[in-house]
Scaffold this active site. Structure first.
Site, short mmCIF file in Angstrom:
data_model
loop_
_atom_site.label_atom_id
_atom_site.label_comp_id
_atom_site.label_asym_id
_atom_site.label_seq_id
_atom_site.Cartn_x
_atom_site.Cartn_y
_atom_site.Cartn_z
N GLN A 1 -15.39 12.85 30.25
CA GLN A 1 -14.85 12.92 31.81
C GLN A 1 -14.85 14.31 31.96
O GLN A 1 -14.08 15.08 31.35
CB GLN A 1 -13.48 12.38 31.67
CG GLN A 1 -12.75 12.40 32.90
CD GLN A 1 -11.32 11.89 32.93
OE1 GLN A 1 -10.54 12.48 32.12
NE2 GLN A 1 -10.99 10.75 33.32
N GLY A 2 -15.48 14.67 32.76
CA GLY A 2 -15.70 16.22 33.44
C GLY A 2 -14.73 16.54 34.81
O GLY A 2 -15.40 16.43 35.80
N SER B 1 -11.34 18.01 34.62
CA SER B 1 -10.60 19.49 34.78
C SER B 1 -11.35 20.54 34.59
O SER B 1 -12.61 20.59 34.18
CB SER B 1 -9.57 19.45 33.54
OG SER B 1 -8.87 18.28 33.46
N SER C 1 -13.11 16.04 26.53
CA SER C 1 -13.00 15.28 25.30
C SER C 1 -14.45 14.51 25.02
O SER C 1 -15.13 14.09 26.01
CB SER C 1 -12.14 14.13 25.14
OG SER C 1 -10.90 14.65 25.62
N GLU D 1 -6.41 4.31 33.72
CA GLU D 1 -6.01 5.21 32.55
C GLU D 1 -4.49 5.10 32.31
O GLU D 1 -4.05 4.92 31.08
CB GLU D 1 -6.40 6.73 32.97
CG GLU D 1 -6.06 7.60 31.61
CD GLU D 1 -6.32 9.20 31.95
OE1 GLU D 1 -6.75 9.80 31.02
OE2 GLU D 1 -6.62 9.24 33.23
C1 LIG Z 1 -5.90 16.49 24.45
C2 LIG Z 1 -6.48 16.47 25.71
C3 LIG Z 1 -7.43 15.96 26.14
C4 LIG Z 1 -8.08 16.03 27.50
N1 LIG Z 1 -9.29 15.54 27.71
C5 LIG Z 1 -9.72 15.83 29.14
C6 LIG Z 1 -10.95 15.09 29.57
O1 LIG Z 1 -11.67 14.55 28.60
N2 LIG Z 1 -11.42 15.43 30.83
C7 LIG Z 1 -10.58 16.18 31.62
O2 LIG Z 1 -11.19 16.34 32.90
N3 LIG Z 1 -9.52 16.77 31.33
C8 LIG Z 1 -9.06 16.54 30.02
N4 LIG Z 1 -7.87 17.08 29.60
C9 LIG Z 1 -7.18 17.98 30.64
C10 LIG Z 1 -5.98 17.44 31.15
O3 LIG Z 1 -6.17 16.38 32.18
C11 LIG Z 1 -5.25 18.65 31.82
O4 LIG Z 1 -4.69 19.51 30.73
C12 LIG Z 1 -3.85 18.34 32.71
O5 LIG Z 1 -4.35 17.41 33.90
C13 LIG Z 1 -3.04 19.57 33.04
O6 LIG Z 1 -3.78 20.77 33.55
P1 LIG Z 1 -3.81 22.09 32.87
O7 LIG Z 1 -4.03 21.90 31.52
O8 LIG Z 1 -4.65 22.92 33.67
O9 LIG Z 1 -2.40 22.63 33.05
P2 LIG Z 1 -1.65 23.23 34.52
O10 LIG Z 1 -2.21 22.45 35.65
O11 LIG Z 1 -1.96 24.53 34.51
O12 LIG Z 1 -0.19 22.94 34.16
C14 LIG Z 1 0.93 24.09 33.30
C15 LIG Z 1 1.98 23.71 33.59
O13 LIG Z 1 2.39 23.73 34.80
C16 LIG Z 1 3.26 22.65 35.04
N5 LIG Z 1 2.66 22.25 36.77
C17 LIG Z 1 1.63 22.30 37.10
N6 LIG Z 1 1.36 22.15 38.73
C18 LIG Z 1 2.69 21.55 38.87
C19 LIG Z 1 3.35 21.28 39.92
N7 LIG Z 1 2.79 20.79 40.92
N8 LIG Z 1 4.77 20.80 39.83
C20 LIG Z 1 5.44 21.00 38.52
N9 LIG Z 1 4.92 21.38 37.40
C21 LIG Z 1 3.44 21.81 37.56
C22 LIG Z 1 2.39 21.61 34.34
O14 LIG Z 1 3.25 20.38 34.09
C23 LIG Z 1 2.49 22.19 32.89
O15 LIG Z 1 3.61 22.28 32.23
C24 LIG Z 1 -7.24 16.95 28.40
C25 LIG Z 1 -6.15 17.56 28.22
C26 LIG Z 1 -5.65 17.35 26.76
C27 LIG Z 1 -4.35 18.14 26.20
#
Ligand SMILES: Cc1cc2nc3c(=O)[nH]c(=O)nc-3n(C[C@H](O)[C@H](O)[C@H](O)COP(=O)(O)OP(=O)(O)OC[C@H]3O[C@@H](n4cnc5c(N)ncnc54)[C@H](O)[C@@H]3O)c2cc1C
Lengths: 377, 372
Positions: A121-122, A124, A156, A239
Site C-alpha cells: 500500500q503506497g 503515506s 509495508s 481496514e
Molecule cells: C508499522 C507501520 C506500518 C505502516 N504501513 C503502511 C503502509 O503499508 N502503507 C502506507 O501508506 N502507510 C503505512 N504506514 C503509515 C501510517 O499510516 C502513518 O504513519 C500514519 O498515518 C501517521 O502518519 P505520520 O507517520 O506521518 O505521522 P504524523 O501525521 O506526522 O503524526 C505525528 C503525530 O502528530 C499527530 N497528529 C497529526 N495530525 C494531527 C491532527 N490533525 N490532530 C491531532 N494530532 C495530529 C499524530 O497523531 C501523531 O501523534 C505504516 C505505519 C506503521 C507505524
C-alpha cells in the site's frame, strides 16, 4: 439481540475446524522475521492452501458472520496470519472488487486469491501522513500511460510486493481531496527504488519507495481520474472494520498464557497483578462483543463497515499495548529478554496506535462524524 | 439469512423508546431538579407520612399516560394485562419472611437521616404500571414475561433518567415479595455493607441489624451502613446495575457533546478544540464498548460476561461523568448542573455487589490453561 449462529454457519465452522486440524500439522516451519523471501513464500503458500480448500475468498464473498467465524477459528487453531497477503486481501482486493472494471477484477483478483501475487500500500508520504490528502507524488498523463514521480514511505512489504496500490496527484490545481487518483503500480516497473527501513522491533517491516518517471498504464487506474480519495475511503473502511477481529482472539489466548505463567512464577500471589489481568480479560471480552456488534451492524447495512470501526480500532490498539505491558509485569526482569516472545510483541504493539490512522486522528473522526462536533484543526 | 444478529430487534427498540418517552413524561429534568431540591432543603421531611410524596408527583400531571409505551413496545407480550395484584401472592414466603427480618422493617429499625429524600410512591406505582418490576415475571404469573435483554434496556433508561429508588432490589423481589411486582411495595436490599433507601422501604431483604444512616454523597440515594458479612451478589443484580451505569455513560456523552457544540470561547465552539473534542470522543468509545459488553452479558447471562460488563460499565459511567464535568468547566462544578448527579450516582453504583474487586478477581480466576 442474538449471539447464536445459524445451522449453516455452525456447519461451516465444523468443516473449517476439521480442515485446520488436518492441515496445520503439515505446514512447513515458519521462516525467521528477517527472511523476506521466505516469509513471502510461506504466506503465499498458506493462501494457496486456503484457495485449494475453498476458503480463499472468505474475506470477500462471505457474510460478515462467516468471516468472523473464519477469523475466530483460524486464530484459535494457531493458523498462519495473513501476513504478506494483508493488503491484497484486505485493502487492494476489496477496493478493486468494489470499484474496478470487469477486466480489472479478472486480472488482479484471482492471483490474490490463489496466493500468487503480493500487494503493498503506497499511500503515506514523507509530507503526507495523518494528512493523507496532502500527498504530492505526481502523475502526469502521457498517451496511454501516467508518468509518476515522487516518494512513498512506511510501505509495508514493499520489498516482496508484485503490485502497489498507489495514490497519486493528478489534479494539482484542484482542492486537495479532489485531485487524487488510485493506480495499480507494478513493482517491477523501471524507475522504482525500494529502500527498506528497520523498525524499532528490529526487522525491516516497511520501506521507502522512490518513483522516478515510472510509467503506469492508464488501464491500471481504478475509479475515475481525480476520484481516488473516494475510492480510498472504501479501502480504509475495510481496514478499520473487521480486519483486526482475529487478533482479538489471539490477544485473549495470550492473556490466558500470561495467567498460566504468573501462576508458575509466583507473581499470581500479587492481587494487584491478578486484578490487572482480570481487567484485561473484561477488556478483550468486550472487544470481542464489540466486534460482533459491528459485524451485525455491517451485515444490516450491506457489508460496508462504518465509523464503528474507528471506535474499535482506537480501543483495541490501546488494549493491545496494555496487554503486553501486563506481560512485562508477569515476566519481571525477563521482559528485557528479546528471546521471550512477548518482548518483541510488546515492541510491535507500539505501532498499533500509529498505523492505520493514529489514535488522535481516530478521536477526531469520532468527535466529528459520530458526535457532530465542529471540525477542529 | 444473516447470522450474528447482535442488534436490538424492532420490538426491543420500541420498548427502549417507549420507556424513554414515558420516563421523560413522568420524571423529566424538572422533576429531577425538584426531587433534588426537596432532598436538599427537606430537613423537615422527618415525619413518617409514607405514601403520596407530592413534591415530585406535582411535577408531572401526565402520570396517566405513562403506562402504555412500555407494554405496547414489549412485542405484545403482556399488553393490556390487568396489573392489580399481579405479584406472586404468598408464593414468596422466603422473601416475604425475611422482609424486615431481624430488626423489623426498615423504618422502625433505623431512622431516616436528616434531610434524606423521600420516595415518590406515585412514581413507584407508575413504574409498576410500566412493567418495570414484573418485566421478567412470567405472563402466566401475571408478569410481562420478557427476558434479561429487555430488562437491561429498561434499566439503561432508568440510569439515563437518574431515576431514584431501589429499582434493582424491587425488580428482583417481584414475584417473591407481595406488591413488589406492581410497585405497591418498595423493596430494599442489603448489599455488602450498604442498604439504599432503607427508611423508605416497606420490605427489606437481608439482615439490617445495626444499620446506621450515613450522610449520603448522592442527594437522591439515601444510604445506611450495615455491619455485614461477605457479599454474595446475584449476577442479575450486577448486570442491571451495569445497565444503569451504561445509561449514565450514554447520557453524559450526550451532555458533553451538546455543551461542546453550544458553548463558545475564543470565538468558536469549544468542541472545535481538539483537547475538548477528544475528551468527548473518549466518553463515546468507553460507552459503546461497555454497551457491547452489557448487551452480550444480557444474552448469555454468563457470570464472567456479567463481571466484564460491570467493569466496563463502571468505567464508562464514572470516567464519562468526570470528563463531562471537565467539558462543562465551572458550570460543571455547580449544584445547578445535572452533571454531578450522574457522577455521584455512578459512584454509588460502583459500591454494589462487592465492588469492582470481586469482578476483577472473578475474571482473573477465569483465565485458565484451557482458555489459553
Ligand atoms: C508499522 C507501520 C506500518 C505502516 N504501513 C503502511 C503502509 O503499508 N502503507 C502506507 O501508506 N502507510 C503505512 N504506514 C503509515 C501510517 O499510516 C502513518 O504513519 C500514519 O498515518 C501517521 O502518519 P505520520 O507517520 O506521518 O505521522 P504524523 O501525521 O506526522 O503524526 C505525528 C503525530 O502528530 C499527530 N497528529 C497529526 N495530525 C494531527 C491532527 N490533525 N490532530 C491531532 N494530532 C495530529 C499524530 O497523531 C501523531 O501523534 C505504516 C505505519 C506503521 C507505524
Amino acid at each position: 439481540m442474538d449471539l447464536s449462529y445459524t445451522p449453516e454457519e455452525e456447519e461451516f465452522r465444523a468443516r473449517l475446524r476439521e480442515w485446520l486440524g488436518r492441515t496445520l500439522p503439515g505446514l512447513p516451519p515458519r521462516p525467521s522475521p528477517d527472511d523476506w523471501p521466505g516469509r513471502r513464500a510461506y504466506d503465499l503458500g498458506w493462501q494457496r492452501r486456503l484457495y485449494e480448500a475453498g476458503y480463499a475468498g472468505v474475506h470477500w464473498d462471505a457474510t460478515p458472520s462467516v468471516r468472523l467465524i473464519f477469523l475466530e477459528e483460524t486464530e484459535k487453531a494457531g493458523a498462519p496470519y495473513v501476513g504478506a497477503n494483508f493488503v491484497g486481501l484486505l485493502h487492494a482486493g476489496p477496493t478493486i472488487a468494489a470499484e474496478g472494471t470487469d477486466a480489472q477484477r479478472a486480472r488482479w483478483l484471482p492471483p490474490i486469491l490463489r496466493g500468487e501475487e503480493v500487494w503493498c500500500q503506497g499511500f503515506s508520504e514523507p509530507e503526507a501522513g495523518s494528512d493523507l490528502a496532502a500527498l504530492r507524488t505526481r502523475a502526469r498523463r502521457d498517451g496511454d500511460d501516467y508518468v509518476v514521480t515522487g516518494s512513498k514511505i512506511w510501505t509495508s512489504h514493499a520489498e516482496v510486493a508484485d503490485w502497489c496500490e498507489l495514490l497519486v496527484r493528478t489534479g494539482p490545481a484542484a482542492p486537495k481531496h479532489r485531485g487524487i487518483t488510485w493506480l495499480a503500480l507494478p513493482m517491477d516497473a523501471p524507475g522504482i527504488t525500494v529502500r527498506p527501513l528497520r523498525t524499532l522491533a528490529g526487522p525491516a517491516e516497511f520501506a521507502e519507495v522512490f518513483l522516478d518517471e515510472v510509467r503506469v498504464p492508464v488501464a491500471n487506474r481504478v475509479g475515475d481520474e481525480d476520484d481516488g480519495w473516494r475510492v480510498t475511503m472504501v479501502t480504509l473502511s475495510f481496514e478499520r472494520g473487521t480486519a483486526f477481529a482475529g487478533e482479538v482472539v489471539a490477544c485473549r489466548r495470550v492473556l490466558a498464557e500470561l495467567a498460566v505463567e504468573a501462576r508458575k512464577n509466583g507473581r499470581w500471589d500479587d492481587p494487584a497483578l491478578r486484578r490487572r489481568l482480570g481487567r484485561l480479560n473484561a477488556e478483550f471480552r468486550a472487544l470481542w462483543r464489540l466486534t460482533q456488534w459491528n459485524v451485525s451492524a455491517a451485515e444490516a447495512s450491506g457489508g460496508v463497515p462504518d465509523t464503528g470501526g474507528s471506535v474499535f480500532k482506537l480501543r483495541y490498539s490501546h488494549a493491545r499495548q496494555e496487554l503486553y505491558d501486563a506481560a512485562a509485569e508477569v515476566l519481571g526482569p525477563d521482559c528485557l529478554d528479546l528471546d521471550r516472545p512477548w518482548t518483541p510483541d510488546r515492541l510491535s504493539a507500539l505501532a498499533y496506535t500509529i498505523a492505520a490512522g493514529t489514535s488522535q486522528v481516530q478521536h477526531s473522526i469520532i468527535a466529528e462524524r459520530i458526535l457532530g462536533l465542529p471540525k477542529g484543526r | 439469512m444473516s447470522a450474528v444478529r447482535f442488534r436490538l430487534t424492532d420490538d426491543q427498540r420500541a420498548l427502549r423508546d417507549g420507556v424513554r418517552e414515558a420516563l421523560a413524561r413522568r420524571f423529566d429534568g424538572r422533576a429531577l431538579r425538584a426531587a433534588v431540591e426537596e432532598a436538599d432543603g427537606g430537613g423537615a421531611a422527618d415525619m413518617d407520612g409514607a405514601a403520596g410524596m407530592d413534591g415530585a408527583a406535582g411535577m408531572g400531571g401526565a402520570r396517566t399516560g405513562g403506562a402504555q409505551p412500555g407494554r405496547s413496545g414489549a412485542g405484545g407480550g403482556g399488553a393490556g394485562v390487568a396489573r392489580a395484584a399481579a405479584a406472586g401472592g404468598d408464593g414468596g414466603s422466603a422473601g416475604a419472611g425475611r422482609a424486615g427480618g431481624p430488626g423489623g422493617t426498615a423504618r422502625t429499625a433505623a431512622g431516616r437521616a436528616a434531610g434524606a429524600p423521600r420516595l415518590d410512591r406515585g412514581l413507584w406505582r407508575a413504574l409498576g404500571d410500566l412493567g418495570f418490576f414484573d418485566l421478567r415475571v412470567p405472563e402466566t404469573d401475571g408478569g410481562v414475561g420478557l427476558g434479561l435483554a429487555e430488562a437491561v434496556l429498561v434499566f439503561e433508561e432508568a440510569g439515563r433518567a437518574l431515576l431514584p429508588g431501589p429499582l434493582v432490589a424491587t425488580h428482583l423481589a417481584a414475584g417473591a415479595v407481595p406488591g413488589a411486582a406492581t410497585g405497591e411495595t418498595v423493596v430494599a436490599a442489603v448489599d455488602g455493607g450498604l442498604v439504599e433507601w432503607l427508611a423508605e422501604a416497606d420490605a427489606v431483604r437481608g439482615d439490617t441489624t445495626g444499620a446506621v444512616p450515613l450522610r449520603s454523597l448522592d442527594p437522591l440515594t439515601p444510604l445506611h451502613r450495615v455491619p455485614a458479612g461477605r457479599p454474595d451478589p446475584d449476577p442479575v443484580a450486577i448486570l442491571l446495575t451495569a445497565a444503569e451505569q451504561l445509561g449514565t455513560a450514554g447520557r453524559v456523552c450526550e451532555l458533553a457533546a451538546q455543551h461542546a457544540r453550544a458553548r463558545e470561547q475564543f470565538g468558536r465552539p469549544i468542541g472545535a478544540f481538539q483537547a475538548v473534542a477528544h475528551l468527548c470522543a473518549g466518553i463515546l468509545v468507553r460507552a459503546e464498548t461497555a454497551r457491547a459488553a452489557v448487551y452480550a452479558a444480557a444474552v448469555t447471562a454468563d457470570p464472567a460476561d456479567i463481571a466484564a460488563a460491570r467493569i466496563l460499565a463502571d468505567e464508562a459511567a464514572v470516567r464519562g461523568a468526570r470528563d463531562c464535568l471537565q467539558v462543562h468547566g465551572g458550570m460543571g462544578f455547580t449544584w445547578e448542573s445535572e452533571v454531578h448527579l450522574h457522577l455521584k450516582r455512578a459512584w454509588v453504583r460502583t459500591q454494589r455487589a462487592g465492588g469492582i474487586t470481586e469482578s476483577e478477581e472473578l475474571l482473573a480466576a477465569a483465565l485458565t490453561p484451557e482458555t489459553a
